[in-house]
Every structure is written in structure tokens, then in C-alpha cells.
Design an enzyme around this catalytic site. Sequence first.
Site, PDB file in Angstrom:
ATOM      1  N   SER A  92       0.798  -1.232   0.000  1.00 62.38           N
ATOM      2  CA  SER A  92       0.000   0.000   0.000  1.00 62.38           C
ATOM      3  C   SER A  92       0.830   1.281   0.000  1.00 62.38           C
ATOM      4  O   SER A  92       0.260   2.374  -0.101  1.00 62.38           O
ATOM      5  CB  SER A  92      -0.943   0.011   1.201  1.00 62.38           C
ATOM      6  OG  SER A  92      -2.034  -0.848   0.977  1.00 62.38           O
ATOM      7  N   LYS A  95       0.117   3.849  -2.647  1.00 60.36           N
ATOM      8  CA  LYS A  95      -0.911   4.889  -2.595  1.00 60.36           C
ATOM      9  C   LYS A  95      -0.330   6.299  -2.491  1.00 60.36           C
ATOM     10  O   LYS A  95      -1.060   7.279  -2.687  1.00 60.36           O
ATOM     11  CB  LYS A  95      -1.871   4.604  -1.440  1.00 60.36           C
ATOM     12  CG  LYS A  95      -2.740   3.385  -1.724  1.00 60.36           C
ATOM     13  CD  LYS A  95      -3.453   2.875  -0.497  1.00 60.36           C
ATOM     14  CE  LYS A  95      -4.257   1.623  -0.865  1.00 60.36           C
ATOM     15  NZ  LYS A  95      -4.473   0.728   0.258  1.00 60.36           N
ATOM     16  N   SER A 151      -6.114   3.982   4.299  1.00 65.36           N
ATOM     17  CA  SER A 151      -5.545   3.108   3.265  1.00 65.36           C
ATOM     18  C   SER A 151      -6.642   2.303   2.575  1.00 65.36           C
ATOM     19  O   SER A 151      -6.463   1.125   2.254  1.00 65.36           O
ATOM     20  CB  SER A 151      -4.492   2.159   3.846  1.00 65.36           C
ATOM     21  OG  SER A 151      -3.696   1.611   2.819  1.00 65.36           O
TER      22      SER A 151
END
Length: 422
Positions: A92, A95, A151
Site C-alpha cells: 500500500s 498509494k 488506506s
Amino acid sequence: MRRAGLRATAVALAVIAVPAAIGAAGARPGSIPPPTPVPPNGEPSPFVTELSTPAAATAPPQIAMGSAILADLDSGQVLFHQAQDQRRPIASVTKIMTALLVLERAHLDEVTTVRPEATFPADQAGLSTLGLVPGERIAVRDLLYALLLQSANDAAIALAEQVSGSEARFEAAMNARARELGMDDTRFRSSNGLDDEGFSSAGDLVTLTRTAYLTQPEFGRIAATQFRDIPSPAGPPRTVQNRNVLLWLYPGAFGAKTGYTARAGFCVVAAAQRDGRRLVAVILGHAGEPFSDAAALLNYGFAAFTQQRFLDEGEDVGTVSLPGGTVTVRTGGGLEALVPVSSVGKVTRTIAVTAGAAFPPAPGEQVATLEVAIPGLHLGSVPLVAADIPPPPPVSSDGPWWERATGSVVRAVSGTVRAAIG
């Protein structure tokens, strides 16, 4: 969609830190982080409640595994690195690029209609989502809060579709932007990082994080928020909470993002500020919690380095020999860098002549570069430019008449030029 088969095994964890200059709403460094709700079902915080760091902060920390880097956020100077160019999955942490592209290409007040492709099953255990539903209308601003604080993987897809029309086109835009930034060890395969096929390096992530913070103030403002209520299509608002454990456990923390998948391991991009110095630490591929190692790197940067001014712009630094003659040079810029306190006085300066530099150069033309370093650490460089027009080389009175005539013409032209400029 490459999400098939990944949802059951990939868990996306988020850490978004609060810039110290902005202030962390309700942050209490030294206290225990509260549980973090994960809409729509809720989940306790998976993060540690205390950090374990070396007592001696002036020695380089031992990072047991994976790759790592520590750099100055504003200048980009690297203070520590371990396999910084190694390509690794980043989960993640992806991102950060998603948020950067959205901030560069969309307006925060835009409203998007959620497509079915951006939704996840409500019973998807362990997967961080906002709980978007098909047909829901939601502002880009709220999706960014969900992306960076929570997230939320569904928010990433919804943002990608809003900006580029499809996740595939957004993926292409992510990779094009990475190339523009010189991120040669990076390849994105999705907007949220659940694919486990994309990769980056610790060094490239410093470049990406610096770009996000230095060019998009809204990135920092959104990341500075601990809690955010996001409207629901029906019922009470969805509350997202920043999961950055360092906000509670590390004074001055304002770092960027974390991620986890089974293949990527634990990843963290963490940043902090003290006494006007802003540092960013990246750790990839950690087998356990990465926050203690990130804190150890930050401690090292704050305790073991001192700011030192080496050169001012326009400073005379002597002469440089070029093919055909010698030219007086001055610095074309200044240099200030962080130096290990144990290495003050061990600085070396090396001049490298610019390839193709010829004599005589024009005033202000770069003819060389001055590199400043200490053993094992490059501190920076400044261009060296010609201070004035050097006189032509002397022509001997001996020799054939055509050589003497050519020398007279050169001297006459040189004198005319000098008169014209001063």
C-alpha cells in the site's frame, strides 16, 4: 481486475503522519495509540504500543533485513542506505503515487459516482476499505482522506477511475509519472498495491515522497488529519482514523505511508521534524513491525548529524585547467549539508572538469563541478563557472609570418571584447 485471489491474503495497513509544522490534531506523543476503526466492520489497531530503538543514536543503526534509506526531506541528501536500489514489492505504499496523481490532475470538490469495480465484499476479512457501494456519490476530497488515513483500497480504485476513466489507464499514468521523476527501479501494477506484482526501491520512494510533500501542500494537510467523518449513502457518517503509530510514540513524526502483503512484508515510509530539520526514512521487506527501525534511523539522523555551510554562490575558488589554458572560476551555487559530527574536519573537495569544456569559455559558462564528500558519504556538489574571459595564450615572435599574423588578430579581437564588457 487483478484483485482476484488477492483479497483473502493481502492486508493493507496504513500510516499517514502529521507534519509538525501543521500540527497533529489531538496527537499525544508518548501515549498509547488508540484502537483504529476500520469501516464498515471495525478492527483494533494492529500496531505496536512502544518502540525499541538503540540507546546510542550517534551510531548507524543495524537494519536486520530488507532495504532501507534515510534522507533529508528538503534537500534529498542521503544519510544512510542499505540496498537502496533493490527492487521490492511495496504493497500500500503505492498509494503515495495514487494520491500525488489525483492531487495533480483532479479538483478536491469533484464528485464521482462509484462504479461496481471499485467495491469490495462487505465480509472481506482483514482488507481495509471505506465500504463504498455502487452508485454512491462521493467527493474526491473524501476519497483522499480515506486513501491516506484509512488506506482504503476501494477509494484507490474509485479515484483511479475518476482521474483516468479506468484503473488500467491510471496505472499507465502512474508509470509515466514515475519515469518523469527518474524512478528507474519502479513499476506500478495497480492503484492500491494489492497486486503484489508492482515494485519500487527505497531510493525511488524517497524521490516520490519528497515530490508529494514539496509540490502538493494538500498532501500534507490531508495527512495531518487524525480523524475524518466521511458521509455515508445512508445512516451515520463513516469515521476514518489515522493509523500512524509514530504519531503517538515518536515526537515530531509526520511520515507518509505503510503497507503490508505476505510477499512485500512490512513496509514503512516515515518522516519526522525536529529543530527545523525534516527527515524521511524508508524500510521495505521487514519481517516484523518496521516502526522501531524507522525510529532508529530517524534518531540517527537527528543525533549524529550537524548542519554545515561549505560554499556560497559566487565564491572565488581558484583556477581550473582546461585543454588549451587555465581559467579563474567561482561557484555557481551554494552548498549546505548535514555532516556526521564524528566527521567534521574530514571533508574532501574534488574538482571534475565538465566534459567538452573548451578554452576559452564564455563568462558564466560551467566548466567544472566541485564535489564535496567525507569518507563513505557524498555531501553534495556545486557547478564552477568561468569568472571572466581569459586572455588568449601568448604567441611567440618566432615562427612563420602567418602564425605571427594570426596571433595579432586574436589579440586585437580579445582586446575589443574586453573593452566592450568593461
